[in-house]
Enzyme design. Structure first.
Site, PDB file in Angstrom:
ATOM      1  CG  ASP A  30      -2.076   0.964   1.093  1.00  0.00           C
ATOM      2  OD1 ASP A  30      -3.233   0.503   0.966  1.00  0.00           O
ATOM      3  OD2 ASP A  30      -1.834   2.189   1.099  1.00  0.00           O
ATOM      4  CG  HIS A  46     -12.494  -4.317 -12.601  1.00  0.00           C
ATOM      5  ND1 HIS A  46     -11.737  -3.352 -11.972  1.00  0.00           N
ATOM      6  CD2 HIS A  46     -13.790  -3.978 -12.390  1.00  0.00           C
ATOM      7  CE1 HIS A  46     -12.540  -2.464 -11.420  1.00  0.00           C
ATOM      8  NE2 HIS A  46     -13.792  -2.815 -11.663  1.00  0.00           N
ATOM      9  CG  HIS A  97      -9.573  -4.015  -8.874  1.00  0.00           C
ATOM     10  ND1 HIS A  97      -9.246  -4.135 -10.227  1.00  0.00           N
ATOM     11  CD2 HIS A  97      -9.228  -5.202  -8.314  1.00  0.00           C
ATOM     12  CE1 HIS A  97      -8.735  -5.325 -10.462  1.00  0.00           C
ATOM     13  NE2 HIS A  97      -8.695  -6.002  -9.309  1.00  0.00           N
ATOM     14  CG  HIS A  99      -8.648  -3.261  -2.323  1.00  0.00           C
ATOM     15  ND1 HIS A  99      -9.593  -2.603  -3.077  1.00  0.00           N
ATOM     16  CD2 HIS A  99      -8.481  -2.499  -1.205  1.00  0.00           C
ATOM     17  CE1 HIS A  99      -9.979  -1.496  -2.459  1.00  0.00           C
ATOM     18  NE2 HIS A  99      -9.321  -1.418  -1.302  1.00  0.00           N
TER      19      HIS A  99
HETATM   20  P1  AMP Z   1      -9.734   1.331   0.220  1.00  0.00           P
HETATM   21  O1  AMP Z   1      -9.864   2.706   0.798  1.00  0.00           O
HETATM   22  O2  AMP Z   1     -10.132   0.235   1.159  1.00  0.00           O
HETATM   23  O3  AMP Z   1     -10.453   1.253  -1.122  1.00  0.00           O
HETATM   24  O4  AMP Z   1      -8.197   1.081  -0.034  1.00  0.00           O
HETATM   25  C1  AMP Z   1      -7.520   1.595  -1.117  1.00  0.00           C
HETATM   26  C2  AMP Z   1      -6.056   1.593  -0.762  1.00  0.00           C
HETATM   27  O5  AMP Z   1      -5.316   1.793  -1.943  1.00  0.00           O
HETATM   28  C3  AMP Z   1      -5.634   2.692   0.222  1.00  0.00           C
HETATM   29  O6  AMP Z   1      -5.102   2.092   1.412  1.00  0.00           O
HETATM   30  C4  AMP Z   1      -4.577   3.477  -0.552  1.00  0.00           C
HETATM   31  O7  AMP Z   1      -3.507   3.903   0.260  1.00  0.00           O
HETATM   32  C5  AMP Z   1      -4.126   2.453  -1.582  1.00  0.00           C
HETATM   33  N1  AMP Z   1      -3.567   3.014  -2.807  1.00  0.00           N
HETATM   34  C6  AMP Z   1      -4.069   4.019  -3.560  1.00  0.00           C
HETATM   35  N2  AMP Z   1      -3.281   4.246  -4.621  1.00  0.00           N
HETATM   36  C7  AMP Z   1      -2.262   3.349  -4.539  1.00  0.00           C
HETATM   37  C8  AMP Z   1      -1.124   3.072  -5.340  1.00  0.00           C
HETATM   38  N3  AMP Z   1      -0.856   3.757  -6.467  1.00  0.00           N
HETATM   39  N4  AMP Z   1      -0.283   2.087  -4.944  1.00  0.00           N
HETATM   40  C9  AMP Z   1      -0.522   1.402  -3.823  1.00  0.00           C
HETATM   41  N5  AMP Z   1      -1.590   1.596  -3.027  1.00  0.00           N
HETATM   42  C10 AMP Z   1      -2.447   2.565  -3.378  1.00  0.00           C
END
Ligand code: AMP
Length: 113
Positions: A30, A46, A97, A99
């Site tokens: 992250d 996706h 997406h 996760h």
């Molecule tokens: P959520 O809020 O549960 O949808 O989690 C999305 C996560 O994606 C957050 O913890 C962000 O810090 C992470 N995130 C966003 N952009 C990136 C990126 N380019 N690379 C890695 N993590 C990311």
């Protein structure tokens, strides 16, 4: 999906720090870690969130579950870890997406929310 951030990361169009990959799953660090270990595990196909997980082939659903303990072991999370999958606005999902957050390396808060 063309304009999905995590699809672009999986495709290598946006850089990430990969920690795990197999035929159907991809995991990377992250960008804004909330714990010493903070890995995001995603299906390569996706789907928007876990609410749509049944749209994934059963093999992919199984592969995601199988990947979690592999990643935890690889990351040395021998004292435990937490899995979070935010789903929709009430859960503050910010990337649409599916996760799984794999969080570990410190004592987690007792309260989950
Ligand atoms: P959520 O809020 O549960 O949808 O989690 C999305 C996560 O994606 C957050 O913890 C962000 O810090 C992470 N995130 C966003 N952009 C990136 C990126 N380019 N690379 C890695 N993590 C990311």
């Amino acid at each position: 999906m063309n304009d999905c951030l995590f699809c672009k990361i999986i495709a290598g169009d946006i850089p990430s720090t990969k920690v795990y990959e197999d035929e159907s799953c991809f995991a990377f660090r992250d960008i804004n870690p909330q714990a010493p270990t903070h890995v995001l595990l995603v299906p390569k196909a996706h789907v928007g969130s876990i609410a749509e997980a049944n749209a994934l082939p059963l093999e992919t659903q199984a592969a995601l579950f199988a990947a979690i303990p592999k990643i935890a072991a690889q990351e040395g999370l021998t004292n435990g870890f937490r899995i979070v999958s935010n789903c929709g606005p009430d859960a503050c999902q910010s990337v649409p997406h599916l996760h799984f957050h794999i969080l570990g390396g410190r004592q987690m808060a007792d309260q989950m929310a």
